[in-house]
Design an enzyme around this catalytic site. Structure first.
Site, mmCIF file in Angstrom:
data_model
loop_
_atom_site.group_PDB
_atom_site.id
_atom_site.type_symbol
_atom_site.label_atom_id
_atom_site.label_comp_id
_atom_site.label_asym_id
_atom_site.label_seq_id
_atom_site.Cartn_x
_atom_site.Cartn_y
_atom_site.Cartn_z
ATOM 1 N N SER A 24 52.728 -31.009 -43.755
ATOM 2 C CA SER A 24 52.773 -31.769 -44.505
ATOM 3 C C SER A 24 54.170 -32.215 -44.315
ATOM 4 C CB SER A 24 52.341 -32.222 -45.566
ATOM 5 O OG SER A 24 52.402 -33.761 -45.871
ATOM 6 N N LYS B 248 52.436 -26.391 -48.752
ATOM 7 C CA LYS B 248 52.775 -26.940 -47.538
ATOM 8 C C LYS B 248 54.126 -26.505 -47.374
ATOM 9 C CE LYS B 248 48.715 -29.590 -46.257
ATOM 10 N NZ LYS B 248 47.947 -29.026 -45.644
ATOM 11 N N TYR C 254 51.109 -28.371 -54.182
ATOM 12 C CA TYR C 254 50.528 -29.000 -52.546
ATOM 13 C C TYR C 254 52.721 -28.786 -51.850
ATOM 14 C CZ TYR C 254 49.047 -31.617 -49.290
ATOM 15 O OH TYR C 254 49.088 -32.478 -47.764
ATOM 16 N N ASP D 6 34.276 -22.257 -46.427
ATOM 17 C CA ASP D 6 34.429 -22.836 -47.533
ATOM 18 C C ASP D 6 35.735 -21.874 -46.697
ATOM 19 O OD1 ASP D 6 36.047 -22.962 -49.723
ATOM 20 O OD2 ASP D 6 34.437 -23.010 -50.687
#
Ligand code: NAP
Length: 278
Positions: free
Chosen positions: A145, A162, A158, A62
């Site tokens: 991304s 990113k 996010y 993890d």
């Protein structure tokens, strides 16, 4: 073979982009440690690699747990004798209710998002870089991304994570360049993984066609598209490339939005039955 004698770790390497990356790195001669939270899926991908003649091992990791990251690096070195490639790819945040802007996102979701996207890369480097130095150099590839380059509402965690990956990539490239370690990022466009196909697109072919219209190349991506770019960045062919964030996005991020909007409006008028993906 472009990666003969290299030893690679791929986080989130059981499936999707990481799965294809583990397979491509092994095809090019690297020994691969698949580090994934899903041990069964990791073993399935490892079996594919072994069947094709590759060298691979798996470890349940993890990436939000610092001890797991240390064990991950130690295991790669124990199993294969050194470490020269680290692909920071794992992500599973969307299940954790991270959607929303600053007024919706919880502190817990924020902290989880920063741990899985950023702290994992920081600690991955902390443990991996001394081993790469001992190996005479190496390559780190961080998966960002198109959301790290452009932004969208409803995705504070996010988009922040990113885009910060790109900043961290540049900093680490400056820091570790003198040690013979290159650090790059990749910014994928929409990549149809096994999971995405099953959950999102299997019953919505019109939806994926709509998505395809948004890309200059008129298709969305496949995991192999990203895996190929990662192999290139890790190979000697890219030995003068460091600190960059490479969009692998079929041209999505180079087109003017006003032109795209007009074209999509026409497409929707011509395809009134389309079940839109969003
Ligand atoms: P995926 O198909 O969901 O595979 C991700 C793998 O990582 C899964 O095996 C997942 O296990 C594992 N994972 C999740 N949390 C983990 C953790 N804490 N520690 C270790 N492993 C963990 O993902 P993907 O779509 O290929 O995405 C891979 C990367 O590309 C991500 O960084 C993502 O943000 C980025 N990306 C993807 C796209 C796209 O369109 N697919 C576009 C741009 C960027 P579980 O199945 O148990 O969760």
């Amino acid at each position: 073979m472009r990666l003969q004698d290299q030893v690679a770790i791929v986080t989130g390497g059981a499936q999707g982009i990481g799965g294809a990356t583990a397979r491509r790195l092994a095809e090019e001669g690297a020994s691969v440690l698949i580090a994934d939270i899903d041990g069964d899926a990791a073993e399935k991908n490892a079996a594919r690699i072994r069947d094709a003649g590759g060298r691979v091992t798996t470890l349940i990791v993890d990436v939000t747990r610092p001890d797991d990251l240390r064990t991950m690096v130690d295991t790669a070195v124990q199993q294969f004798g050194k470490l020269s490639i680290l692909v920071n790819n794992a992500y599973g945040g969307s299940q954790r209710g991270q959607r929303g802007g600053a007024t919706e996102v919880t502190e817990e979701a924020w902290e989880y998002g920063m741990a899985i996207m950023l702290k994992s890369i920081f600690l991955g480097a902390k443990y991996a870089v001394p081993e790469m130095q001992r190996a005479g150099g190496g390559s780190i590839v961080n998966i960002s991304s198109v959301h790290g380059l452009l932004t969208a509402p409803g995705k504070l965690v996010y988009e922040t994570g990113k885009s910060a990956i790109i900043g961290m990539t540049k900093q680490m490239a400056c820091e570790f360049g003198p040690l013979g370690i290159r650090v790059n990022a990749i910014c994928p466009g929409h990549i149809v993984t096994e999971r995405m196909q099953a959950r999102q697109w299997a019953n919505n072919p019109e939806g994926i066609h709509f998505f395809e219209q948004q890309y200059p190349v008129r298709r969305v991506g496949r995991p192999i598209d990203i895996a190929n770019a990662i192999v290139f960045l890790c190979s000697d062919e890219a030995s003068f490339i460091t600190g960059h964030a490479l969009p692998v996005d079929g041209g999505l991020t180079i087109q003017l939005q006003e032109d795209l909007g007009v074209r999509l409006a026409h497409w929707i008028l011509e395809h009134p039955q389309t079940q839109l993906p969003y």
